[in-house]
Design a protein around this motif. Sequence first.
Motif, PDB file in Angstrom:
ATOM      1  N   GLY B 213      37.905  76.699  34.549  1.00  0.00           N
ATOM      2  CA  GLY B 213      37.543  75.408  33.955  1.00  0.00           C
ATOM      3  C   GLY B 213      37.390  74.248  34.917  1.00  0.00           C
ATOM      4  N   ALA B 214      37.194  74.556  36.208  1.00  0.00           N
ATOM      5  CA  ALA B 214      36.995  73.460  37.171  1.00  0.00           C
ATOM      6  C   ALA B 214      35.594  72.885  37.011  1.00  0.00           C
ATOM      7  CB  ALA B 214      37.189  73.966  38.598  1.00  0.00           C
ATOM      8  N   ARG B 215      35.517  71.562  37.021  1.00  0.00           N
ATOM      9  CA  ARG B 215      34.203  70.925  36.995  1.00  0.00           C
ATOM     10  C   ARG B 215      33.597  70.996  38.388  1.00  0.00           C
ATOM     11  NH1 ARG B 215      34.614  65.318  33.633  1.00  0.00           N
ATOM     12  NH2 ARG B 215      36.021  65.996  32.014  1.00  0.00           N
ATOM     13  N   ASP B 216      32.258  70.894  38.426  1.00  0.00           N
ATOM     14  CA  ASP B 216      31.569  70.922  39.726  1.00  0.00           C
ATOM     15  C   ASP B 216      32.059  69.790  40.626  1.00  0.00           C
ATOM     16  OD1 ASP B 216      30.235  73.099  38.933  1.00  0.00           O
ATOM     17  OD2 ASP B 216      28.226  72.220  38.946  1.00  0.00           O
ATOM     18  N   TYR B 218      34.979  68.540  40.814  1.00  0.00           N
ATOM     19  CA  TYR B 218      36.274  68.913  41.402  1.00  0.00           C
ATOM     20  C   TYR B 218      36.066  69.871  42.575  1.00  0.00           C
ATOM     21  CZ  TYR B 218      40.986  70.882  41.620  1.00  0.00           C
ATOM     22  OH  TYR B 218      42.209  71.292  42.054  1.00  0.00           O
TER      23      TYR B 218
END
Lengths: 225, 299
Positions: B213-216, B218
């Motif tokens: 679930g890491a955003r780009d 991040y």
Amino acid sequence: MINLDSVGYSYGGGDLLTDISLRLAPGSFHFLTGPSGSGKTTLLKLCYGALMPTRGQVSLFDADLRKLDRDQMALMRRRIGVVHQDCRFLDHLPLSDNIALPLTVSGRDRALEAENLSELMQWVGLSARADALPPELSGGERQRAALARAVIMSPDVIIADEPTGNVDWEMSQRLLTLLIELNRMGKAVLVASHDLALIRAAKSQVQARVLRISNRHLQLAGADL
Amino acid sequence: MSAGTIRGFLLGDAQAARVVPPSGFTANLTLFASGAMAFLAVFALALSLASGRLADRWASELARSATLRINAPLDQRTAQTNAALTILRQTPGIASARALSAEEQAALLAPWFGADLPVDTLPVPQLIEVVEDEIGYDPAGLRLRLSAEVPGAILDDHSRWRKPLVDAATSLRRLALVSVLLIAGAMAAMITLAANAALAANRQVIEVLRLVGARDRYIAQAFVRRFTLRALIGAGVGMVAGVLGVALLPAASDEGGFLTGLGFQGTTWLLPLVIPPLGALVAFLATWYAARRRLGELS
């Protein structure tokens, strides 16, 4: 929570899945079976948005998958815990950091979650291995660690691809027990497995639907399951 | 790039920074490239400042002075010199006018004819040094009046050879500044390549981060932070080495001319301090661009 409506998926010019409809509701437990190469992993990937359907519609928590940008997709992933068949980790981080990775990337305070992390590691029987690096873990430990990582955010849905593929019978029973416990907490669980003995064992403990992919279509498995 | 992103980057996140594996050849490449570029940037900056000083000095010194040459027979030279001095003193825009003494004229010729030159016996023209005031005089009008009243007078306002010199120094300064820009561009290109290589090598890391679930933003931030800090350290070391190199150059002297004047003076010694932050900024932008592009391709 997750809906597949007449979904099809083509790859390399040929249809891999055709006219698949599936609904994962809260508290539901589904097993997905089928021969190797039948498209089980592909169907799971469609369920958590790692693949885009070539036909039909996939909805994640009432949102059309096609309309989600990458940031929104990331937020959806935090509500879906995924256990991969090959259990990938960040090999340079100790096991506790790998299990806590969903907390880290979502910006939650690790200090506040320390107790939960400790309890979770105890629950999957990995407390003593907290400082070990992933390459030092056995197949069973990796599977349990992957399951712990998948549930640490308390997701609404748990999707597992052959979670007992690399472990012995005793360990697969322990993993199954963990999944059933999660299901009893109200989580929707979808498990792809070709381990019929495991599925029979699960059905004796939980009300599970068994689906089979056959000839690119999804159907309910026979009464023998 | 939002304010939150920049704030998050500056404040840092110890856990986020750890998600990228710490080692790899890209780390050394970034350190070396930024160090070498900062070293070169110090010299380009020193060259730019030195040529700028030279251009300013030549322009100001030469622009405010002129020479009047009296080419007259010996028996008329004194009279024409006096007439010329009278005209010059009456001319608006001229602060002072002074006839050079025989000793001063001999000193000017000494490099070519030796110190014992008997100037009086040679048909050497009389030179008058003219210094203009802040407003300046009208050279065309002065020439007209001199041609009417002092036939042997020739006014040289130095513009013939002043302009090419000033142009040359100005061009040198411009070239040095262009060099600084090229150095920044080359550094950006190298760091972009290094960042791309790091992103490609860490494809599995990116896949795991996305899975959980890491955003780009991040993921990009983790790489950008790492590369920016490496560039800052490398540029800092390169800057110190460059400043030491400039400091060890021979001191400025009239005999040495331009080359010994290559360096920093006074507060300009502080200017190289901006190179490491600028290097870090270049690395930040280059890595951010590379990361966003690469992550877009991997989706």
